[in-house]
Design a protein around this motif. Sequence first.
Motif, mmCIF file in Angstrom:
data_model
loop_
_atom_site.group_PDB
_atom_site.id
_atom_site.type_symbol
_atom_site.label_atom_id
_atom_site.label_comp_id
_atom_site.label_asym_id
_atom_site.label_seq_id
_atom_site.Cartn_x
_atom_site.Cartn_y
_atom_site.Cartn_z
ATOM 1 N N GLY A 144 0.785 -1.229 0.000
ATOM 2 C CA GLY A 144 0.000 0.000 0.000
ATOM 3 C C GLY A 144 0.814 1.274 0.000
ATOM 4 N N SER A 145 2.132 1.157 -0.123
ATOM 5 C CA SER A 145 2.983 2.346 -0.054
ATOM 6 C C SER A 145 2.925 3.183 -1.328
ATOM 7 N N THR A 146 2.549 2.558 -2.435
ATOM 8 C CA THR A 146 2.480 3.266 -3.712
ATOM 9 C C THR A 146 1.123 3.033 -4.347
ATOM 10 N N LYS A 147 0.426 4.126 -4.681
ATOM 11 C CA LYS A 147 -0.849 4.064 -5.371
ATOM 12 C C LYS A 147 -0.659 4.591 -6.797
ATOM 13 N N ILE A 148 -1.013 3.782 -7.774
ATOM 14 C CA ILE A 148 -0.841 4.168 -9.173
ATOM 15 C C ILE A 148 -2.016 5.024 -9.618
ATOM 16 N N MET A 149 -1.696 6.146 -10.254
ATOM 17 C CA MET A 149 -2.710 7.034 -10.793
ATOM 18 C C MET A 149 -2.720 6.923 -12.311
ATOM 19 N N THR A 150 -3.883 6.735 -12.874
ATOM 20 C CA THR A 150 -4.032 6.727 -14.325
ATOM 21 C C THR A 150 -3.845 8.149 -14.841
ATOM 22 N N GLY A 151 -3.052 8.304 -15.914
ATOM 23 C CA GLY A 151 -2.822 9.644 -16.443
ATOM 24 C C GLY A 151 -1.894 9.644 -17.633
ATOM 25 N N HIS A 152 -1.546 10.838 -18.095
ATOM 26 C CA HIS A 152 -0.675 11.024 -19.255
ATOM 27 C C HIS A 152 0.408 12.040 -18.928
ATOM 28 N N SER A 154 3.709 13.553 -21.273
ATOM 29 C CA SER A 154 4.693 13.615 -22.370
ATOM 30 C C SER A 154 4.726 12.326 -23.195
ATOM 31 N N GLY A 155 3.571 11.827 -23.559
ATOM 32 C CA GLY A 155 3.491 10.642 -24.412
ATOM 33 C C GLY A 155 3.344 9.341 -23.664
ATOM 34 N N VAL A 156 3.590 9.347 -22.349
ATOM 35 C CA VAL A 156 3.485 8.127 -21.547
ATOM 36 C C VAL A 156 2.104 8.070 -20.900
ATOM 37 N N ILE A 157 1.351 7.036 -21.226
ATOM 38 C CA ILE A 157 0.030 6.830 -20.643
ATOM 39 C C ILE A 157 0.130 5.717 -19.614
ATOM 40 N N THR A 158 -0.230 6.051 -18.381
ATOM 41 C CA THR A 158 -0.220 5.075 -17.295
ATOM 42 C C THR A 158 -1.647 4.653 -17.002
ATOM 43 N N ILE A 159 -1.878 3.353 -16.956
ATOM 44 C CA ILE A 159 -3.180 2.801 -16.598
ATOM 45 C C ILE A 159 -3.010 1.955 -15.340
ATOM 46 N N SER A 160 -3.757 2.303 -14.299
ATOM 47 C CA SER A 160 -3.720 1.531 -13.064
ATOM 48 C C SER A 160 -4.471 0.216 -13.242
ATOM 49 N N LEU A 161 -3.885 -0.870 -12.747
ATOM 50 C CA LEU A 161 -4.559 -2.165 -12.826
ATOM 51 C C LEU A 161 -5.879 -2.169 -12.062
ATOM 52 N N ASN A 162 -6.042 -1.255 -11.132
ATOM 53 C CA ASN A 162 -7.304 -1.180 -10.396
ATOM 54 C C ASN A 162 -8.486 -0.938 -11.332
ATOM 55 N N GLU A 163 -8.227 -0.299 -12.485
ATOM 56 C CA GLU A 163 -9.310 -0.011 -13.421
ATOM 57 C C GLU A 163 -9.840 -1.278 -14.089
ATOM 58 N N ALA A 164 -9.083 -2.360 -14.024
ATOM 59 C CA ALA A 164 -9.539 -3.631 -14.600
ATOM 60 C C ALA A 164 -10.242 -4.502 -13.569
ATOM 61 N N ASP A 165 -10.241 -4.085 -12.325
ATOM 62 C CA ASP A 165 -10.948 -4.804 -11.265
ATOM 63 C C ASP A 165 -12.342 -4.194 -11.156
ATOM 64 N N ASP A 166 -13.365 -4.968 -11.524
ATOM 65 C CA ASP A 166 -14.718 -4.413 -11.615
ATOM 66 C C ASP A 166 -15.182 -3.790 -10.315
ATOM 67 N N ALA A 167 -14.918 -4.451 -9.184
ATOM 68 C CA ALA A 167 -15.377 -3.939 -7.893
ATOM 69 C C ALA A 167 -14.672 -2.629 -7.537
ATOM 70 N N LYS A 168 -13.346 -2.584 -7.753
ATOM 71 C CA LYS A 168 -12.595 -1.375 -7.424
ATOM 72 C C LYS A 168 -12.987 -0.220 -8.345
ATOM 73 N N ARG A 169 -13.184 -0.543 -9.616
ATOM 74 C CA ARG A 169 -13.558 0.513 -10.559
ATOM 75 C C ARG A 169 -14.943 1.088 -10.232
ATOM 76 N N GLU A 170 -15.876 0.221 -9.896
ATOM 77 C CA GLU A 170 -17.215 0.688 -9.558
ATOM 78 C C GLU A 170 -17.194 1.491 -8.257
ATOM 79 N N ALA A 171 -16.368 1.070 -7.317
ATOM 80 C CA ALA A 171 -16.248 1.832 -6.072
ATOM 81 C C ALA A 171 -15.701 3.224 -6.347
ATOM 82 N N ALA A 172 -14.706 3.313 -7.227
ATOM 83 C CA ALA A 172 -14.141 4.616 -7.578
ATOM 84 C C ALA A 172 -15.176 5.477 -8.293
ATOM 85 N N ARG A 173 -15.926 4.864 -9.201
ATOM 86 C CA ARG A 173 -16.954 5.613 -9.933
ATOM 87 C C ARG A 173 -17.990 6.196 -8.972
#
Length: 351
Positions: A144-152, A154-173
């Motif tokens: 839990g020391s590092t939380k990945i943020m989805t974003g862009h 300078s050409g690098v797009i980061t996608i957090s794996l949490n967005e592929a977890d249906d429960a976590k994504r719905e909780a965030a929504r």
Amino acid sequence: MRLFQCQNCGNVLYFENSYCEQCGKQIGYLPDKGQMTAVDPDGPNWIALADPHSRYRFCANWEQSACNWLTHADSGEIYCRACRHNRTIPDISTPEHYRDWRKIEAAKRRLFYSLIRLDLPLPTPASGEPEPLVFDFLADAPDGSTKIMTGHDSGVITISLNEADDAKREAARTSMGEPYRAILGHFRHEVGHFYWDRLVRDGGQLESFRALFGDEGADYAEALQRHYQQGAPGDWRLSYVSAYATMHPWEDWAETWAHYLHIVDTLEMAASFGIETHPAVATEALATQITFDPYETEDVNVLINAWLPLSYASNSLNRCMGLPDLYPFVIPPKAVQKLGYIHDLIHRHAQ
């Protein structure tokens, strides 16, 4: 997106198919031809029935059941046109990471289908360009020391794996009060930032952009803080496709860009199914006949005039199943202008 057909037996194929459900043939996608194809083995290569005079290989990620795209056997590339943009993937020896990564890859391929169809620039890390299009698919640290943020950036797009977890994504929504949240939506939004750099910043379009979207020079950190503290202005629905679009001109562009891709791709599938709406209640606003290629049409109003009736019908069908609206948004006239700006910019670049 559209429907495809097996060259061996004529059965309908969908974009995610890896084999034909009727004849059992292995299936792959030819991105340069925009065609799903049945294939036959030919030594280490494959013969594509849609292009039998060439030889192909499956993307290296096919071996991980994470891709169904083909690349020319003599190209020297082991990854397909979509996967060669990956810079970082998670540790797929972890079952949950492997599951989520495959979901992310499926959404990414749908993104690239649209980008290729629109003939947008797709510089890879090997191109030598200073800001190629690159993806990092990352997981939070186990402790839990590092939380990945989805974003862009300078050409690098980061996608957090949490967005592929249906429960976590719905909780965030739910916690953020969003009407819609999907992996594909994240891809379309974040790649919008990349194409702002390419088409607006580097394309000499800053003045025209500012006239419609506002001054991108406004302090982004301050705008972000203000948005999350105060929310969107009360009249935001008069000018924006979403509340988040009000945060900063860059986000207005990225949100509008994502909606443009939503609209074009969904209309193509509707046309592929031959969907028309002729409501029993006589009103032109609810009727549409999609007899055009949304990726090729030059007038954005053709898209909007077809999209609105289709979205009304789709939303009504979803409600009959007790589901949220397929398209939980309203497009005001000012947002149509912004969609038209993006539409024209894309088509001018293609020409």
